[in-house]
Design a protein around this motif. Structure first.
Motif, PDB file in Angstrom:
ATOM      1  N   ARG A 279       0.844  -1.186   0.000  1.00  0.00           N
ATOM      2  CA  ARG A 279       0.000   0.000   0.000  1.00  0.00           C
ATOM      3  C   ARG A 279       0.885   1.243   0.000  1.00  0.00           C
ATOM      4  O   ARG A 279       1.904   1.291   0.670  1.00  0.00           O
ATOM      5  N   LYS A 280       0.509   2.225  -0.708  1.00  0.00           N
ATOM      6  CA  LYS A 280       1.265   3.480  -0.771  1.00  0.00           C
ATOM      7  C   LYS A 280       0.789   4.418   0.334  1.00  0.00           C
ATOM      8  O   LYS A 280      -0.389   4.481   0.654  1.00  0.00           O
TER       9      LYS A 280
ATOM     10  N   SER B 159      -0.405   7.729   2.110  1.00  0.00           N
ATOM     11  CA  SER B 159      -1.301   8.782   1.630  1.00  0.00           C
ATOM     12  C   SER B 159      -1.586   9.735   2.789  1.00  0.00           C
ATOM     13  O   SER B 159      -1.057   9.575   3.878  1.00  0.00           O
ATOM     14  N   ALA B 160      -2.451  10.695   2.545  1.00  0.00           N
ATOM     15  CA  ALA B 160      -2.812  11.648   3.589  1.00  0.00           C
ATOM     16  C   ALA B 160      -3.599  10.957   4.708  1.00  0.00           C
ATOM     17  O   ALA B 160      -3.544  11.370   5.857  1.00  0.00           O
ATOM     18  N   THR B 161      -4.308   9.880   4.389  1.00  0.00           N
ATOM     19  CA  THR B 161      -5.125   9.197   5.388  1.00  0.00           C
ATOM     20  C   THR B 161      -4.420   8.001   6.034  1.00  0.00           C
ATOM     21  O   THR B 161      -4.866   7.506   7.061  1.00  0.00           O
TER      22      THR B 161
ATOM     23  N   GLN C 285      -0.428   6.437   6.963  1.00  0.00           N
ATOM     24  CA  GLN C 285       1.034   6.476   6.989  1.00  0.00           C
ATOM     25  C   GLN C 285       1.532   5.164   7.587  1.00  0.00           C
ATOM     26  O   GLN C 285       0.962   4.678   8.568  1.00  0.00           O
TER      27      GLN C 285
END
Length: 176
Positions: free
Chosen positions: A95-96, A98-100, A102
């Protein structure tokens, strides 16, 4: 005066024993954090001498048998890995970030934690590699009888000299 000589002999021999045990421990490549080495100390008081070490000192020769482990055993293994400089291959996240979301750990931390878990499980179920191979006797088991014999020989020499000098004094006084 005789008691001071005896305690000095015991202290000298126990200090020498501690140094030999430390050298054997290092030669065996078992040193990680150095806490075991630092825990070895000699105490001579009253009429006796004692060599102290960590509670788990015996596993230096026997290894750890399979069975119950401390609750934080994986963390203990992870710390051991850090102390020894052992690292696993990194395990990247699929998984990369993202803002939601870490990632909690870096890829290297994930690999290290995974390896620590595998090692902890292996030790818990089968025992340590040293235990599985039958242990060893070259850290302290061979050194203790040597030290005991040296203490006995040196104390016997002190006693024989004291007896000899007391006998000479008795003969000299009885002739007067």
């Amino acid at each position: 005066m005789r008691k001071d000589k005896q305690l000095a002999i015991i202290r000298e021999e126990l200090e020498a024993l501690a140094q030999r045990i430390k050298a054997n421990h290092q030669k065996a490549g078992q040193v990680a954090s150095g806490r075991t080495l630092k825990s070895i100390r000699v105490d001579v008081s009253g009429d006796e001498g004692t060599l102290y070490g960590r509670a788990y000192f015996g596993v230096l020769e026997t290894g750890r048998r399979a069975g119950r482990v401390p609750r934080n055993f994986q963390q203990i293994i992870l710390q051991w890995m850090k102390d020894k400089g052992v690292h696993a291959d990194p395990i990247p996240y699929k998984r990369k970030a993202s803002a939601t979301w870490q990632p909690k750990y870096t890829a290297q931390e994930r690999g290290d934690r995974s390896l620590a878990g595998a090692i902890a499980h292996k030790i818990q179920t089968e025992g340590s590699a040293l235990y599985r191979s039958g242990g060893r006797t070259d850290i302290f088991s061979n050194e203790i009888p040597v030290t005991t014999e040296r203490i006995l020989q040196r104390l016997a020499l002190v006693f024989s000299k004291d007896i000899e000098s007391e006998t000479i004094n008795y003969i000299t006084l009885s002739r007067i």
